[in-house]
Design an enzyme around this catalytic site. Structure first.
Site, PDB file in Angstrom:
ATOM      1  N   HIS A  57      40.491  32.628  32.556  1.00  0.00           N
ATOM      2  CA  HIS A  57      41.852  32.510  33.091  1.00  0.00           C
ATOM      3  C   HIS A  57      42.203  31.079  33.506  1.00  0.00           C
ATOM      4  CE1 HIS A  57      42.598  36.937  33.397  1.00  0.00           C
ATOM      5  NE2 HIS A  57      41.306  36.873  33.155  1.00  0.00           N
ATOM      6  N   ASP A 130      43.930  40.418  36.059  1.00  0.00           N
ATOM      7  CA  ASP A 130      42.942  41.457  35.743  1.00  0.00           C
ATOM      8  C   ASP A 130      42.928  42.562  36.793  1.00  0.00           C
ATOM      9  OD1 ASP A 130      42.185  40.108  33.487  1.00  0.00           O
ATOM     10  OD2 ASP A 130      40.254  39.421  34.249  1.00  0.00           O
ATOM     11  N   HIS A 168      44.503  41.423  29.308  1.00  0.00           N
ATOM     12  CA  HIS A 168      43.557  41.816  28.245  1.00  0.00           C
ATOM     13  C   HIS A 168      44.113  42.980  27.430  1.00  0.00           C
ATOM     14  CE1 HIS A 168      39.983  39.412  29.353  1.00  0.00           C
ATOM     15  NE2 HIS A 168      40.393  39.572  30.602  1.00  0.00           N
TER      16      HIS A 168
HETATM   17 ZN   LIG Z   1      38.819  38.344  35.672  1.00  0.00          ZN
END
Ligand SMILES: [Zn+2]
Length: 257
Positions: A57, A130, A168
């Site tokens: 990231h 995330d 993701h």
């Molecule tokens: Zn992560």
């Protein structure tokens, strides 16, 4: 405004938002795909928004800052390449003429933040890193189940049409698990079919929406009887407590194949 998930690494998306002139990018783990995109479309990078400290990231932050002069924003309590503006819940970021509210969402990492804009072209927008995935959630590397549940509760309380930009492409494997948790959820079957069609054409399944996730994401549904029961099916000793049920579902996902 255009919202584009640039694919990177195995299954990351580097989200770019732009107005044809100015752009922002979220969690650039790699500078190259972003630089190529900016150059191709003649865009000036104005801001880099970081949600948490993991290398996939932040890996491109220094190179992008250097190449474009973009301002970097990130969580107050994590190790992010300096210089940056450090943010906590209640702070706001202005970029591309839009205002993003910062939400603390600890769980995946201890200082993870998310960025929420109440209106971009008629609908709200969430960059959640995330923390929330379509049909899933991040692994608990640094936080407790209770913290992650509280973070997901905050995101679930955002308006239903909010577009959810996850970092993701985990949707199909998450959905396989979700169907094991809730085999009787018909919406899961329909959504799985739509997502399989998208992936067959190599298209992203994202962004999702908060409404969609509330209908299919087991980690936003841990208080429903069907999910609580499924948690007990995995671990019969699961206590009658929201965080314990959440922990059991998360543990089940960790070992699910
Ligand atoms: Zn992560």
């Amino acid at each position: 405004m255009k919202l584009i998930p640039l694919p990177a690494f195995q299954d990351n998306y580097l989200w770019v938002l732009h107005d044809g002139h100015r752009a922002l990018v979220v969690d650039p783990g790699d500078a190259q795909p972003v630089l190529r995109f900016l150059q191709r479309d003649g865009l000036q990078l104005e801001a880099i928004l970081v949600t948490h400290h993991h290398p996939d990231h932040i890996g491109g932050v220094d190179a992008l800052r250097e190449a474009t002069g973009a301002k970097v924003f990130g969580p107050a309590r994590e190790r992010i390449p300096e210089p940056l503006a450090r943010l906590v819940e209640g702070d706001t970021v202005t970029a591309l003429g839009l205002t993003f509210e910062v939400i603390d969402v600890p769980g995946h990492t201890a200082g993870h933040i998310a960025y929420y804009c109440a209106e971009v072209d008629g609908a709200p927008l969430l960059f959640c890193g995330d923390t929330l995935f379509s049909a899933g959630c991040g692994r608990l590397f640094e936080g407790t189940p209770a913290q992650m549940l509280a973070s997901l509760d905050k995101l679930a309380s955002l308006p239903g049409p909010t577009r959810v930009c996850c970092t993701h492409e985990y949707t199909l494997s998450n959905l396989k698990f979700a169907r094991a948790v809730e085999p009787g959820n018909l919406e899961l079957i329909n959504y799985s079919q739509r997502c399989e069609e998208l992936r067959a054409q190599n298209l992203p399944t994202l962004p999702s929406t908060i409404d969609q996730e509330k209908r299919i994401n087991p980690f936003l549904r841990t208080r429903l009887a069907a999910v609580t029961q499924a948690a007990r099916g995995f671990d019969a000793a699961t206590p009658e407590d929201d965080a314990a049920v959440f922990a059991a579902i998360r543990q089940w996902k960790n070992v699910f194949r």
